[in-house]
Motif scaffolding. Structure first.
Motif, PDB file in Angstrom:
ATOM      1  N   MET A 179      -6.010   7.138 -26.723  1.00  0.00           N
ATOM      2  CA  MET A 179      -5.319   6.575 -25.560  1.00  0.00           C
ATOM      3  C   MET A 179      -5.476   5.053 -25.558  1.00  0.00           C
ATOM      4  O   MET A 179      -6.473   4.518 -26.054  1.00  0.00           O
ATOM      5  CB  MET A 179      -5.887   7.150 -24.263  1.00  0.00           C
ATOM      6  N   LYS A 180      -4.524   4.378 -24.983  1.00  0.00           N
ATOM      7  CA  LYS A 180      -4.616   2.923 -24.904  1.00  0.00           C
ATOM      8  C   LYS A 180      -5.655   2.522 -23.854  1.00  0.00           C
ATOM      9  O   LYS A 180      -5.881   3.242 -22.868  1.00  0.00           O
ATOM     10  CB  LYS A 180      -3.261   2.317 -24.544  1.00  0.00           C
ATOM     11  N   ASP A 181      -6.314   1.388 -24.076  1.00  0.00           N
ATOM     12  CA  ASP A 181      -7.258   0.857 -23.099  1.00  0.00           C
ATOM     13  C   ASP A 181      -6.489   0.259 -21.918  1.00  0.00           C
ATOM     14  O   ASP A 181      -5.373  -0.247 -22.076  1.00  0.00           O
ATOM     15  CB  ASP A 181      -8.138  -0.216 -23.728  1.00  0.00           C
ATOM     16  N   ILE A 182      -7.107   0.315 -20.733  1.00  0.00           N
ATOM     17  CA  ILE A 182      -6.509  -0.253 -19.528  1.00  0.00           C
ATOM     18  C   ILE A 182      -7.503  -1.236 -18.921  1.00  0.00           C
ATOM     19  O   ILE A 182      -8.663  -0.894 -18.683  1.00  0.00           O
ATOM     20  CB  ILE A 182      -6.180   0.853 -18.494  1.00  0.00           C
ATOM     21  N   ASP A 183      -7.059  -2.460 -18.695  1.00  0.00           N
ATOM     22  CA  ASP A 183      -7.910  -3.478 -18.102  1.00  0.00           C
ATOM     23  C   ASP A 183      -8.170  -3.176 -16.627  1.00  0.00           C
ATOM     24  O   ASP A 183      -7.460  -2.375 -16.005  1.00  0.00           O
ATOM     25  CB  ASP A 183      -7.261  -4.855 -18.222  1.00  0.00           C
ATOM     26  N   ARG A 184      -9.177  -3.834 -16.060  1.00  0.00           N
ATOM     27  CA  ARG A 184      -9.417  -3.731 -14.630  1.00  0.00           C
ATOM     28  C   ARG A 184      -8.197  -4.250 -13.870  1.00  0.00           C
ATOM     29  O   ARG A 184      -7.612  -5.276 -14.227  1.00  0.00           O
ATOM     30  CB  ARG A 184     -10.659  -4.530 -14.223  1.00  0.00           C
ATOM     31  N   ALA A 185      -7.800  -3.518 -12.832  1.00  0.00           N
ATOM     32  CA  ALA A 185      -6.637  -3.895 -12.036  1.00  0.00           C
ATOM     33  C   ALA A 185      -7.085  -4.468 -10.694  1.00  0.00           C
ATOM     34  O   ALA A 185      -8.091  -4.032 -10.117  1.00  0.00           O
ATOM     35  CB  ALA A 185      -5.734  -2.689 -11.808  1.00  0.00           C
ATOM     36  N   TYR A 186      -6.322  -5.434 -10.214  1.00  0.00           N
ATOM     37  CA  TYR A 186      -6.544  -6.025  -8.900  1.00  0.00           C
ATOM     38  C   TYR A 186      -5.294  -5.786  -8.060  1.00  0.00           C
ATOM     39  O   TYR A 186      -4.173  -5.975  -8.533  1.00  0.00           O
ATOM     40  CB  TYR A 186      -6.830  -7.518  -9.025  1.00  0.00           C
ATOM     41  N   GLU A 187      -5.501  -5.365  -6.814  1.00  0.00           N
ATOM     42  CA  GLU A 187      -4.379  -4.974  -5.958  1.00  0.00           C
ATOM     43  C   GLU A 187      -4.375  -5.803  -4.676  1.00  0.00           C
ATOM     44  O   GLU A 187      -5.426  -6.018  -4.065  1.00  0.00           O
ATOM     45  CB  GLU A 187      -4.473  -3.498  -5.598  1.00  0.00           C
ATOM     46  N   LEU A 188      -3.189  -6.241  -4.277  1.00  0.00           N
ATOM     47  CA  LEU A 188      -3.034  -7.040  -3.066  1.00  0.00           C
ATOM     48  C   LEU A 188      -1.799  -6.570  -2.314  1.00  0.00           C
ATOM     49  O   LEU A 188      -0.742  -6.355  -2.912  1.00  0.00           O
ATOM     50  CB  LEU A 188      -2.884  -8.518  -3.430  1.00  0.00           C
ATOM     51  N   GLY A 189      -1.942  -6.387  -1.004  1.00  0.00           N
ATOM     52  CA  GLY A 189      -0.798  -5.930  -0.214  1.00  0.00           C
ATOM     53  C   GLY A 189      -1.059  -6.025   1.272  1.00  0.00           C
ATOM     54  O   GLY A 189      -1.850  -6.856   1.738  1.00  0.00           O
ATOM     55  N   LEU A 190      -0.401  -5.146   2.026  1.00  0.00           N
ATOM     56  CA  LEU A 190      -0.486  -5.157   3.487  1.00  0.00           C
ATOM     57  C   LEU A 190      -0.839  -3.777   4.024  1.00  0.00           C
ATOM     58  O   LEU A 190      -0.531  -2.757   3.399  1.00  0.00           O
ATOM     59  CB  LEU A 190       0.848  -5.599   4.099  1.00  0.00           C
ATOM     60  N   ARG A 191      -1.455  -3.783   5.188  1.00  0.00           N
ATOM     61  CA  ARG A 191      -1.797  -2.553   5.895  1.00  0.00           C
ATOM     62  C   ARG A 191      -1.238  -2.651   7.310  1.00  0.00           C
ATOM     63  O   ARG A 191      -1.432  -3.675   7.994  1.00  0.00           O
ATOM     64  CB  ARG A 191      -3.312  -2.367   5.934  1.00  0.00           C
ATOM     65  N   VAL A 192      -0.556  -1.610   7.757  1.00  0.00           N
ATOM     66  CA  VAL A 192      -0.030  -1.543   9.116  1.00  0.00           C
ATOM     67  C   VAL A 192      -0.736  -0.398   9.837  1.00  0.00           C
ATOM     68  O   VAL A 192      -0.854   0.710   9.284  1.00  0.00           O
ATOM     69  CB  VAL A 192       1.490  -1.306   9.125  1.00  0.00           C
ATOM     70  N   SER A 193      -1.210  -0.656  11.044  1.00  0.00           N
ATOM     71  CA  SER A 193      -1.924   0.384  11.798  1.00  0.00           C
ATOM     72  C   SER A 193      -1.415   0.430  13.227  1.00  0.00           C
ATOM     73  O   SER A 193      -0.859  -0.548  13.749  1.00  0.00           O
ATOM     74  CB  SER A 193      -3.429   0.126  11.792  1.00  0.00           C
ATOM     75  N   TYR A 194      -1.636   1.579  13.858  1.00  0.00           N
ATOM     76  CA  TYR A 194      -1.289   1.739  15.276  1.00  0.00           C
ATOM     77  C   TYR A 194      -2.416   2.512  15.948  1.00  0.00           C
ATOM     78  O   TYR A 194      -2.722   3.644  15.575  1.00  0.00           O
ATOM     79  CB  TYR A 194       0.024   2.492  15.449  1.00  0.00           C
ATOM     80  N   GLY A 195      -3.035   1.876  16.945  1.00  0.00           N
ATOM     81  CA  GLY A 195      -4.138   2.502  17.650  1.00  0.00           C
ATOM     82  C   GLY A 195      -3.726   3.000  19.015  1.00  0.00           C
ATOM     83  O   GLY A 195      -2.988   2.328  19.746  1.00  0.00           O
ATOM     84  N   ALA A 196      -4.187   4.195  19.376  1.00  0.00           N
ATOM     85  CA  ALA A 196      -3.941   4.777  20.697  1.00  0.00           C
ATOM     86  C   ALA A 196      -5.222   5.485  21.119  1.00  0.00           C
ATOM     87  O   ALA A 196      -5.509   6.591  20.650  1.00  0.00           O
ATOM     88  CB  ALA A 196      -2.770   5.748  20.666  1.00  0.00           C
ATOM     89  N   GLY A 197      -6.021   4.823  21.962  1.00  0.00           N
ATOM     90  CA  GLY A 197      -7.307   5.396  22.329  1.00  0.00           C
ATOM     91  C   GLY A 197      -8.215   5.474  21.113  1.00  0.00           C
ATOM     92  O   GLY A 197      -8.317   4.526  20.335  1.00  0.00           O
ATOM     93  N   PRO A 198      -8.873   6.606  20.884  1.00  0.00           N
ATOM     94  CA  PRO A 198      -9.790   6.721  19.757  1.00  0.00           C
ATOM     95  C   PRO A 198      -9.108   7.004  18.418  1.00  0.00           C
ATOM     96  O   PRO A 198      -9.768   7.061  17.383  1.00  0.00           O
ATOM     97  CB  PRO A 198     -10.682   7.902  20.154  1.00  0.00           C
ATOM     98  N   VAL A 199      -7.785   7.184  18.426  1.00  0.00           N
ATOM     99  CA  VAL A 199      -7.057   7.536  17.200  1.00  0.00           C
ATOM    100  C   VAL A 199      -6.303   6.328  16.659  1.00  0.00           C
ATOM    101  O   VAL A 199      -5.653   5.602  17.414  1.00  0.00           O
ATOM    102  CB  VAL A 199      -6.067   8.684  17.457  1.00  0.00           C
ATOM    103  N   THR A 200      -6.404   6.117  15.349  1.00  0.00           N
ATOM    104  CA  THR A 200      -5.659   5.053  14.684  1.00  0.00           C
ATOM    105  C   THR A 200      -4.939   5.637  13.475  1.00  0.00           C
ATOM    106  O   THR A 200      -5.570   6.244  12.596  1.00  0.00           O
ATOM    107  CB  THR A 200      -6.589   3.928  14.212  1.00  0.00           C
ATOM    108  N   ALA A 201      -3.620   5.476  13.434  1.00  0.00           N
ATOM    109  CA  ALA A 201      -2.822   5.865  12.275  1.00  0.00           C
ATOM    110  C   ALA A 201      -2.558   4.611  11.439  1.00  0.00           C
ATOM    111  O   ALA A 201      -2.436   3.509  11.981  1.00  0.00           O
ATOM    112  CB  ALA A 201      -1.510   6.502  12.706  1.00  0.00           C
ATOM    113  N   PHE A 202      -2.460   4.773  10.121  1.00  0.00           N
ATOM    114  CA  PHE A 202      -2.304   3.600   9.270  1.00  0.00           C
ATOM    115  C   PHE A 202      -1.508   3.927   8.008  1.00  0.00           C
ATOM    116  O   PHE A 202      -1.383   5.088   7.601  1.00  0.00           O
ATOM    117  CB  PHE A 202      -3.671   3.029   8.869  1.00  0.00           C
ATOM    118  N   GLY A 203      -0.994   2.888   7.410  1.00  0.00           N
ATOM    119  CA  GLY A 203      -0.323   2.990   6.125  1.00  0.00           C
ATOM    120  C   GLY A 203      -0.490   1.675   5.390  1.00  0.00           C
ATOM    121  O   GLY A 203      -0.498   0.602   6.015  1.00  0.00           O
ATOM    122  N   SER A 204      -0.651   1.721   4.074  1.00  0.00           N
ATOM    123  CA  SER A 204      -0.837   0.498   3.300  1.00  0.00           C
ATOM    124  C   SER A 204      -0.045   0.576   2.005  1.00  0.00           C
ATOM    125  O   SER A 204       0.246   1.668   1.493  1.00  0.00           O
ATOM    126  CB  SER A 204      -2.326   0.272   2.987  1.00  0.00           C
TER     127      SER A 204
END
Length: 247
Positions: free
Chosen positions: A97-122
Protein backbone atom coordinates in the motif's frame (compact mmCIF):
# COMPACT_ATOMS: atom_id res chain seq x y z
CA UNK A 1 -40.98 72.13 21.85
CA UNK A 2 -40.02 70.68 25.25
CA UNK A 3 -42.87 68.18 25.01
CA UNK A 4 -41.72 67.11 21.55
CA UNK A 5 -38.13 66.55 22.77
CA UNK A 6 -39.36 64.58 25.78
CA UNK A 7 -41.49 62.35 23.60
CA UNK A 8 -38.56 61.81 21.22
CA UNK A 9 -36.28 60.74 24.10
CA UNK A 10 -38.91 58.33 25.45
CA UNK A 11 -39.51 56.86 21.98
CA UNK A 12 -35.77 56.36 21.38
CA UNK A 13 -35.36 54.68 24.77
CA UNK A 14 -38.30 52.36 24.11
CA UNK A 15 -37.01 51.50 20.63
CA UNK A 16 -33.54 50.73 21.97
CA UNK A 17 -34.94 48.45 24.67
CA UNK A 18 -37.22 46.68 22.21
CA UNK A 19 -34.35 46.26 19.74
CA UNK A 20 -32.14 44.60 22.38
CA UNK A 21 -34.95 42.31 23.48
CA UNK A 22 -35.93 41.42 19.90
CA UNK A 23 -32.44 40.17 19.18
CA UNK A 24 -32.09 38.52 22.62
CA UNK A 25 -28.81 40.26 23.53
CA UNK A 26 -29.95 42.08 26.67
CA UNK A 27 -28.29 40.52 29.73
CA UNK A 28 -26.61 37.81 27.64
CA UNK A 29 -23.04 36.88 26.76
CA UNK A 30 -21.09 34.83 24.23
CA UNK A 31 -18.57 32.44 25.74
CA UNK A 32 -16.27 29.67 24.56
CA UNK A 33 -13.82 27.24 26.19
CA UNK A 34 -10.38 27.28 24.54
CA UNK A 35 -7.45 25.04 25.38
CA UNK A 36 -4.93 22.39 24.43
CA UNK A 37 -4.36 18.77 25.39
CA UNK A 38 -3.35 15.29 24.30
CA UNK A 39 -5.40 12.93 22.12
CA UNK A 40 -4.57 9.21 22.31
CA UNK A 41 -6.29 7.24 19.55
CA UNK A 42 -5.78 5.11 16.44
CA UNK A 43 -2.71 5.90 14.30
CA UNK A 44 -5.02 6.31 11.31
CA UNK A 45 -8.63 5.28 10.48
CA UNK A 46 -8.91 1.51 10.78
CA UNK A 47 -5.64 1.00 12.65
CA UNK A 48 -5.34 -1.36 15.61
CA UNK A 49 -2.46 0.65 17.10
CA UNK A 50 -2.66 3.90 19.06
CA UNK A 51 -0.56 7.04 19.16
CA UNK A 52 -0.61 10.35 21.03
CA UNK A 53 -1.22 13.61 19.21
CA UNK A 54 -2.18 17.22 19.94
CA UNK A 55 -5.75 18.14 20.90
CA UNK A 56 -6.80 21.68 20.01
CA UNK A 57 -9.88 22.40 22.13
CA UNK A 58 -12.72 24.75 21.16
CA UNK A 59 -15.74 23.81 23.24
CA UNK A 60 -19.16 25.04 24.34
CA UNK A 61 -19.34 28.10 22.11
CA UNK A 62 -22.65 29.95 22.19
CA UNK A 63 -24.90 32.56 23.78
CA UNK A 64 -26.50 32.37 27.20
CA UNK A 65 -27.55 34.36 30.28
CA UNK A 66 -24.65 36.01 32.07
CA UNK A 67 -23.20 33.73 34.71
CA UNK A 68 -24.92 30.65 33.28
CA UNK A 69 -23.18 27.63 31.78
CA UNK A 70 -26.05 26.90 29.38
CA UNK A 71 -25.32 27.95 25.79
CA UNK A 72 -28.39 28.47 23.66
CA UNK A 73 -29.11 29.28 20.03
CA UNK A 74 -26.83 29.06 17.02
CA UNK A 75 -23.05 29.39 17.18
CA UNK A 76 -20.31 29.07 14.55
CA UNK A 77 -16.74 28.19 15.51
CA UNK A 78 -13.57 26.78 13.93
CA UNK A 79 -13.07 23.02 13.67
CA UNK A 80 -9.62 21.45 13.70
CA UNK A 81 -8.40 17.90 13.21
CA UNK A 82 -5.38 15.75 12.44
CA UNK A 83 -4.99 12.22 11.07
CA UNK A 84 -1.81 10.28 11.75
CA UNK A 85 0.47 9.04 9.00
CA UNK A 86 0.12 5.53 7.59
CA UNK A 87 3.38 3.74 6.82
CA UNK A 88 3.07 0.48 4.89
CA UNK A 89 6.22 -0.88 6.55
CA UNK A 90 4.56 -0.78 9.98
CA UNK A 91 2.20 -3.69 9.27
CA UNK A 92 2.15 -6.80 7.11
CA UNK A 93 -1.51 -6.04 6.37
CA UNK A 94 -0.39 -2.88 4.54
CA UNK A 95 2.34 -4.45 2.43
CA UNK A 96 2.25 -2.91 -1.04
CA UNK A 97 0.00 0.00 0.00
CA UNK A 98 1.13 3.56 -0.55
CA UNK A 99 2.30 5.58 2.46
CA UNK A 100 0.06 8.43 3.66
CA UNK A 101 1.49 11.53 5.32
CA UNK A 102 -0.02 13.09 8.44
CA UNK A 103 -3.09 15.12 7.49
CA UNK A 104 -4.17 18.46 8.92
CA UNK A 105 -7.82 19.50 8.79
CA UNK A 106 -9.39 22.95 9.04
CA UNK A 107 -13.05 23.91 8.80
CA UNK A 108 -16.15 25.13 10.61
CA UNK A 109 -18.54 23.80 13.23
CA UNK A 110 -22.16 24.92 13.57
CA UNK A 111 -24.08 24.17 16.77
CA UNK A 112 -27.51 24.86 18.24
CA UNK A 113 -28.13 24.73 21.97
CA UNK A 114 -31.52 24.33 23.65
CA UNK A 115 -31.30 23.84 27.40
CA UNK A 116 -28.99 20.91 28.21
CA UNK A 117 -29.03 19.60 24.61
CA UNK A 118 -26.68 20.79 21.86
CA UNK A 119 -26.87 19.57 18.26
CA UNK A 120 -23.86 20.14 16.01
CA UNK A 121 -22.36 19.57 12.60
CA UNK A 122 -18.84 20.18 11.29
CA UNK A 123 -16.97 20.06 8.01
CA UNK A 124 -13.20 20.22 7.49
CA UNK A 125 -10.88 20.29 4.48
CA UNK A 126 -7.79 18.10 4.62
CA UNK A 127 -4.24 19.04 3.68
CA UNK A 128 -1.12 16.91 3.07
CA UNK A 129 -2.22 13.37 4.03
CA UNK A 130 -5.63 13.66 2.38
CA UNK A 131 -7.27 16.36 0.28
CA UNK A 132 -10.90 15.43 0.97
CA UNK A 133 -13.73 16.72 3.15
CA UNK A 134 -14.65 15.14 6.47
CA UNK A 135 -16.62 16.00 9.60
CA UNK A 136 -19.28 14.92 12.08
CA UNK A 137 -22.94 15.41 12.94
CA UNK A 138 -24.40 14.62 16.34
CA UNK A 139 -25.76 15.83 19.67
CA UNK A 140 -24.64 16.12 23.30
CA UNK A 141 -26.52 16.21 26.62
CA UNK A 142 -25.19 18.24 29.54
CA UNK A 143 -25.47 17.26 33.22
CA UNK A 144 -24.36 19.50 36.10
CA UNK A 145 -23.19 17.28 38.96
CA UNK A 146 -21.96 20.18 41.10
CA UNK A 147 -20.62 23.72 40.87
CA UNK A 148 -17.30 22.26 39.71
CA UNK A 149 -18.15 19.07 37.78
CA UNK A 150 -20.01 18.97 34.46
CA UNK A 151 -20.64 15.88 32.33
CA UNK A 152 -21.61 15.50 28.68
CA UNK A 153 -22.78 12.36 26.92
CA UNK A 154 -23.00 12.37 23.15
CA UNK A 155 -23.65 10.47 19.96
CA UNK A 156 -22.08 11.40 16.63
CA UNK A 157 -21.59 10.09 13.11
CA UNK A 158 -18.45 10.79 11.11
CA UNK A 159 -18.44 11.10 7.35
CA UNK A 160 -16.02 11.61 4.50
CA UNK A 161 -16.31 12.46 0.83
CA UNK A 162 -15.01 10.17 -1.89
CA UNK A 163 -11.44 11.51 -1.67
CA UNK A 164 -11.26 11.05 2.10
CA UNK A 165 -12.74 7.55 2.16
CA UNK A 166 -10.67 6.40 -0.83
CA UNK A 167 -7.47 7.62 0.87
CA UNK A 168 -7.93 5.56 4.04
CA UNK A 169 -10.26 2.73 3.04
CA UNK A 170 -9.79 2.24 -0.68
CA UNK A 171 -7.47 -0.19 -2.48
CA UNK A 172 -6.35 0.64 -6.00
CA UNK A 173 -5.72 -2.11 -8.60
CA UNK A 174 -1.98 -1.45 -8.22
CA UNK A 175 -2.20 -2.05 -4.46
CA UNK A 176 -4.26 -5.25 -4.75
CA UNK A 177 -2.55 -8.52 -3.86
CA UNK A 178 -3.70 -12.01 -2.96
CA UNK A 179 -6.10 -11.76 -0.04
CA UNK A 180 -6.53 -8.00 -0.53
CA UNK A 181 -8.67 -7.25 -3.59
CA UNK A 182 -9.11 -3.84 -5.14
CA UNK A 183 -11.71 -1.88 -3.20
CA UNK A 184 -13.54 1.16 -4.58
CA UNK A 185 -15.37 3.30 -2.02
CA UNK A 186 -17.36 6.51 -2.36
CA UNK A 187 -18.41 9.18 0.09
CA UNK A 188 -20.69 8.59 3.07
CA UNK A 189 -20.83 7.95 6.80
CA UNK A 190 -17.87 5.92 8.00
CA UNK A 191 -17.94 5.99 11.82
CA UNK A 192 -20.39 6.01 14.74
CA UNK A 193 -19.22 7.19 18.17
CA UNK A 194 -20.48 7.42 21.73
CA UNK A 195 -18.61 9.96 23.86
CA UNK A 196 -18.45 10.78 27.55
CA UNK A 197 -16.84 14.05 28.60
CA UNK A 198 -16.12 15.48 32.05
CA UNK A 199 -15.00 18.99 33.01
CA UNK A 200 -13.66 19.91 36.44
CA UNK A 201 -13.44 23.62 37.30
CA UNK A 202 -10.15 24.54 38.96
CA UNK A 203 -11.11 28.22 39.08
CA UNK A 204 -14.01 30.28 37.76
CA UNK A 205 -12.52 30.31 34.24
CA UNK A 206 -9.99 27.43 34.12
CA UNK A 207 -10.90 23.73 33.98
CA UNK A 208 -9.52 20.26 33.39
CA UNK A 209 -11.22 18.38 30.55
CA UNK A 210 -11.30 14.66 29.79
CA UNK A 211 -13.11 12.70 27.09
CA UNK A 212 -13.57 9.00 26.32
CA UNK A 213 -14.76 8.05 22.85
CA UNK A 214 -16.02 4.63 21.84
CA UNK A 215 -16.03 4.63 18.05
CA UNK A 216 -16.82 1.97 15.47
CA UNK A 217 -16.34 2.04 11.71
CA UNK A 218 -19.58 1.55 9.80
CA UNK A 219 -20.83 1.09 6.25
CA UNK A 220 -18.42 0.51 3.39
CA UNK A 221 -15.51 1.75 5.52
CA UNK A 222 -15.93 -1.15 7.95
CA UNK A 223 -15.81 -3.64 5.04
CA UNK A 224 -12.51 -2.32 3.68
CA UNK A 225 -9.79 -4.99 3.38
CA UNK A 226 -7.22 -2.61 4.89
CA UNK A 227 -9.14 -2.08 8.14
CA UNK A 228 -7.31 -3.85 10.94
CA UNK A 229 -9.90 -3.11 13.66
CA UNK A 230 -13.45 -1.78 13.29
CA UNK A 231 -13.42 -0.50 16.88
CA UNK A 232 -11.65 2.84 17.26
CA UNK A 233 -11.49 3.97 20.91
CA UNK A 234 -9.81 7.21 21.95
CA UNK A 235 -9.11 9.14 25.14
CA UNK A 236 -8.30 12.84 25.53
CA UNK A 237 -7.03 15.09 28.33
CA UNK A 238 -6.59 18.84 28.32
CA UNK A 239 -6.84 22.22 30.04
CA UNK A 240 -9.35 24.86 28.93
CA UNK A 241 -10.04 28.47 29.80
CA UNK A 242 -13.42 30.16 29.44
CA UNK A 243 -13.58 33.43 27.51
CA UNK A 244 -16.76 35.53 27.72
CA UNK A 245 -17.99 38.60 25.87
CA UNK A 246 -21.02 40.39 27.32
CA UNK A 247 -23.75 42.42 25.57
Amino acid sequence: MKHVLALAVLAASAATGAHAQDFGFAGREFSVDLGVGVDVGPDYPGSDDAEAGPWLIWRNAGFGPRGSNLREGFAISPSFGTVGERDASDSDDLAGMKDIDRAYELGLRVSYGAGPVTAFGSVRKGFDGHEGLTGEVGARYRTELSDRVTLWSGLSFGYGDGDYNATYFGVTPEEAIGGRPAYDIGGGFNKASITFEAQYALTENTSLLGEIEYGKLIGDAADSPVVQDEYQPAIKFGVVRKFSFGF
